[in-house]
Design a protein around this motif. Structure first.
Motif, PDB file in Angstrom:
ATOM      1  N   MET A   1       0.822  -1.188   0.000  1.00  0.00           N
ATOM      2  CA  MET A   1       0.000   0.000   0.000  1.00  0.00           C
ATOM      3  C   MET A   1       0.870   1.256   0.000  1.00  0.00           C
ATOM      4  O   MET A   1       0.501   2.241  -0.597  1.00  0.00           O
ATOM      5  CB  MET A   1      -0.918  -0.050   1.223  1.00  0.00           C
ATOM      6  N   ARG A   2       2.001   1.200   0.647  1.00  0.00           N
ATOM      7  CA  ARG A   2       2.859   2.373   0.706  1.00  0.00           C
ATOM      8  C   ARG A   2       3.379   2.750  -0.667  1.00  0.00           C
ATOM      9  O   ARG A   2       3.592   3.922  -0.953  1.00  0.00           O
ATOM     10  CB  ARG A   2       4.000   2.167   1.694  1.00  0.00           C
ATOM     11  N   TYR A   3       3.569   1.757  -1.526  1.00  0.00           N
ATOM     12  CA  TYR A   3       4.074   2.026  -2.871  1.00  0.00           C
ATOM     13  C   TYR A   3       2.990   2.678  -3.725  1.00  0.00           C
ATOM     14  O   TYR A   3       3.272   3.581  -4.514  1.00  0.00           O
ATOM     15  CB  TYR A   3       4.580   0.737  -3.519  1.00  0.00           C
ATOM     16  N   VAL A   4       1.761   2.235  -3.555  1.00  0.00           N
ATOM     17  CA  VAL A   4       0.640   2.850  -4.261  1.00  0.00           C
ATOM     18  C   VAL A   4       0.463   4.284  -3.781  1.00  0.00           C
ATOM     19  O   VAL A   4       0.257   5.199  -4.592  1.00  0.00           O
ATOM     20  CB  VAL A   4      -0.657   2.038  -4.053  1.00  0.00           C
ATOM     21  N   ALA A   5       0.558   4.505  -2.477  1.00  0.00           N
ATOM     22  CA  ALA A   5       0.413   5.853  -1.929  1.00  0.00           C
ATOM     23  C   ALA A   5       1.509   6.774  -2.449  1.00  0.00           C
ATOM     24  O   ALA A   5       1.242   7.919  -2.823  1.00  0.00           O
ATOM     25  CB  ALA A   5       0.432   5.803  -0.403  1.00  0.00           C
ATOM     26  N   ALA A   6       2.731   6.281  -2.491  1.00  0.00           N
ATOM     27  CA  ALA A   6       3.839   7.091  -3.003  1.00  0.00           C
ATOM     28  C   ALA A   6       3.644   7.379  -4.494  1.00  0.00           C
ATOM     29  O   ALA A   6       3.918   8.486  -4.961  1.00  0.00           O
ATOM     30  CB  ALA A   6       5.167   6.380  -2.770  1.00  0.00           C
ATOM     31  N   TYR A   7       3.166   6.397  -5.239  1.00  0.00           N
ATOM     32  CA  TYR A   7       2.887   6.593  -6.668  1.00  0.00           C
ATOM     33  C   TYR A   7       1.829   7.679  -6.840  1.00  0.00           C
ATOM     34  O   TYR A   7       1.965   8.568  -7.670  1.00  0.00           O
ATOM     35  CB  TYR A   7       2.409   5.279  -7.290  1.00  0.00           C
ATOM     36  N   LEU A   8       0.761   7.604  -6.045  1.00  0.00           N
ATOM     37  CA  LEU A   8      -0.302   8.601  -6.128  1.00  0.00           C
ATOM     38  C   LEU A   8       0.189   9.990  -5.737  1.00  0.00           C
ATOM     39  O   LEU A   8      -0.195  10.988  -6.350  1.00  0.00           O
ATOM     40  CB  LEU A   8      -1.487   8.196  -5.261  1.00  0.00           C
ATOM     41  N   LEU A   9       1.041  10.066  -4.729  1.00  0.00           N
ATOM     42  CA  LEU A   9       1.600  11.364  -4.343  1.00  0.00           C
ATOM     43  C   LEU A   9       2.414  11.962  -5.477  1.00  0.00           C
ATOM     44  O   LEU A   9       2.317  13.161  -5.760  1.00  0.00           O
ATOM     45  CB  LEU A   9       2.472  11.216  -3.090  1.00  0.00           C
ATOM     46  N   ALA A  10       3.224  11.136  -6.129  1.00  0.00           N
ATOM     47  CA  ALA A  10       4.016  11.618  -7.256  1.00  0.00           C
ATOM     48  C   ALA A  10       3.108  12.059  -8.397  1.00  0.00           C
ATOM     49  O   ALA A  10       3.352  13.091  -9.037  1.00  0.00           O
ATOM     50  CB  ALA A  10       4.988  10.530  -7.719  1.00  0.00           C
TER      51      ALA A  10
END
Length: 113
Positions: A1-10
């Motif tokens: 989930m953290r990778y999806v969140a970081a992707y969305l932030l970018a």
């Protein structure tokens, strides 16, 4: 989930196609080591897709799922129809919940562990 969140932030920052280095930079800014395998999985799954479209598809899927609120409303209306017979059971559950308040709320798990 953290990778999806970081992707969305970018993506929200204006980067239409975030790469591994972008996600890694975001995760490292909060002290998380990035796992290349998981990071590449997220990137490959979202490659070439519009974030807005992916979110819209997800919202459509969530809308078709039953919500817990509906269950609570049915249980409440059933208690009213039964003439309040379910009220003592609700009080008993509430008392049991109070005894658990002293426990550790996060159960030893952090959001980014």
């Amino acid at each position: 989930m953290r990778y999806v969140a970081a992707y969305l932030l970018a993506a929200l920052a204006g980067n239409e196609a975030p790469q591994a280095k972008d996600i890694q930079k975001i995760l490292e800014s909060v002290g998380i080591e990035a796992d290349d395998t998981r990071m590449q999985k997220v990137i490959s799954e979202l490659d070439g897709k519009s974030i807005d479209e992916v979110i819209a598809q997800g919202n459509g899927k969530l809308a078709s799922m039953p919500a817990a609120g509906a269950v609570a409303a049915v249980a409440t209306s059933a208690a009213v129809v039964a003439g309040g017979a379910a009220a003592p059971a609700a009080e008993k559950k509430e008392e049991q919940k109070d005894s658990d308040e002293g426990s550790d709320d996060d159960m030893g798990f952090g959001l980014f562990d």
